[in-house]
Design an enzyme around this catalytic site. Structure first.
Site, PDB file in Angstrom:
ATOM      1  N   ALA A   1      83.004   5.585 -55.487  1.00  0.00           N
ATOM      2  CA  ALA A   1      84.079   6.174 -56.286  1.00  0.00           C
ATOM      3  C   ALA A   1      83.733   6.152 -57.761  1.00  0.00           C
ATOM      4  CB  ALA A   1      85.375   5.402 -56.058  1.00  0.00           C
TER       5      ALA A   1
ATOM      6  N   GLY B   1      81.705   4.407 -50.705  1.00  0.00           N
ATOM      7  CA  GLY B   1      82.104   5.757 -50.323  1.00  0.00           C
ATOM      8  C   GLY B   1      80.928   6.684 -50.118  1.00  0.00           C
TER       9      GLY B   1
ATOM     10  N   GLU C   1      79.916   6.085 -46.641  1.00  0.00           N
ATOM     11  CA  GLU C   1      80.944   6.656 -45.764  1.00  0.00           C
ATOM     12  C   GLU C   1      80.767   8.169 -45.635  1.00  0.00           C
ATOM     13  OE1 GLU C   1      85.003   5.334 -46.279  1.00  0.00           O
ATOM     14  OE2 GLU C   1      84.285   3.632 -47.443  1.00  0.00           O
TER      15      GLU C   1
ATOM     16  N   GLU D   1      82.089  -3.353 -50.458  1.00  0.00           N
ATOM     17  CA  GLU D   1      83.419  -3.522 -51.039  1.00  0.00           C
ATOM     18  C   GLU D   1      83.926  -4.958 -51.062  1.00  0.00           C
ATOM     19  OE1 GLU D   1      83.096   0.741 -49.767  1.00  0.00           O
ATOM     20  OE2 GLU D   1      82.474  -1.211 -48.999  1.00  0.00           O
TER      21      GLU D   1
END
Length: 356
Positions: A141, A186, A189, A209
């Site tokens: 992010a 992310g 992901e 994370e």
């Protein structure tokens, strides 16, 4: 609840009081319409389905070597439809060098628009997701943008990230992630949403994370970072505990796609430890399909992805295959043998076919 917990004797009372303060602080700070799931307010913290209030992955540290100047916003995603012998292959190239390809509002908007167009384009046969920035796939992010967001903006934006990643996962053609550099949080992901992942041996991948006191998984990521909620944040241990609670088939984010790719036990190990793997290690655990030594151009994974995409091109796509199946079945409907087969089934006997 806090008073009852404080009255409890010994260590149990301390733990219960701590949990009570955690719940109270969370509910007070998340704002209108935001709440923790019911299981966290009861006597035990069982598995929970997290529906709201989570932010996307945070990327980790990475070398800035090889980064160019800041690109124009319209160039943050480059969509290329290849031609000639590569016709039918589309390349989505992420190009945010100044921000390590982190997921911003603009980039997510562009990805959504591109994916929406591609899913209805009958000429598209294979899609490659890659980076146009040397040494980086996607660092997660965009935290610099995130810290400037109003709390009311975070939920809808995270939902949009999740929706875009799901749209990529649901594309009707094969998708390949070419990981030539860092893919954290992310970013990994995004790669996990693709059907196939290939990487350079020098690439770094991980769901990191829990080191940031948050958990992986699109909407499963909390805003409990201290910045979003000044004066209060979750510990890394609490993030690990939350990760454990959602490592079950529910919401399709990092905690869900990673176990499906490498198995539950290994996924738990990597998420709880926030471990970062290189290409060889990722291949060993089954996270990627192919690992390549990086070349001088820094695009070894992309070149392998292109080779795979070329292999897919001659194969019949699903839409065409279903049309062929329907046409072939239609030819059997008026035959005598089909009627004989149905009659034999009804009479519970062996059919007597004549090739008619």
């Amino acid at each position: 609840m806090a008073a009852a917990a404080a009255a409890a004797p010994g260590a149990l009372g301390t733990l219960q009081a701590g949990r009570a303060r955690l719940v109270a602080a969370c509910c007070a700070r998340l704002g209108p319409g935001w709440r923790l799931p019911g299981p966290w307010t009861g006597p035990r913290a069982g598995p929970a389905t997290w529906a709201r209030g989570w932010t996307p992955a945070i990327g980790g540290p990475a070398s800035r070597r090889g980064f160019g100047s800041e690109v124009k916003t319209e160039d943050e995603l480059r969509v290329r439809h290849l031609e000639e012998e590569n016709r039918g292959i589309v390349v989505l190239g992420i190009n945010r060098a100044s921000a390590k390809n982190s997921l911003s509002k603009n980039l997510i908007k562009m990805l959504s628009k591109a994916v929406d167009a591609l899913k209805s384009d009958k000429k598209v046969r294979t899609i490659i997701v890659r980076s146009e920035v040397p040494g980086i796939f996607c660092a997660g992010a965009d935290l610099k943008e995130r810290v400037k967001m109003n709390p009311s903006e975070v939920g809808p934006f995270v939902s949009k990230i999740r929706a875009v990643i799901n749209e990529i996962a649901n594309l009707p053609v094969p998708t390949i992630a070419a990981i030539d550099g860092l893919a954290l949080g992310g970013g990994l992901e995004l790669a996990l949403a693709c059907d196939i992942r290939v990487a350079a041996s020098s690439a770094k991948m991980g769901l990191v994370e829990t080191k940031m006191a948050i958990i992986p998984g699109g909407v499963l990521k909390s805003t409990f970072t201290g910045r979003s909620l000044p004066g209060w944040h979750l510990s890394s241990f609490s993030a690990v505990r939350m990760s454990r609670s959602v490592l079950a088939p529910s919401v399709p984010g990092g905690t869900q796609r990673l176990p499906r790719a490498i198995g539950m036990s290994l996924a738990k190990e990597l998420i709880f430890s926030a471990r970062v793997l290189d290409g060889q290690e990722a291949k060993a655990v089954g996270l990627i399909s192919h690992v390549l030594e990086q070349n001088q151009e820094g695009d070894a994974a992309y070149r392998k992805a292109l080779d795979l995409a070329r292999e897919f091109l001659p194969q019949v796509d699903l839409v065409t295959g279903l049309a062929i199946e329907e046409a072939c079945y239609a030819q059997t409907i008026p035959t005598k043998d089909r009627l004989e087969g149905l009659l034999a089934f009804k009479e519970k006997r062996t059919p007597r076919y004549k090739g008619e």
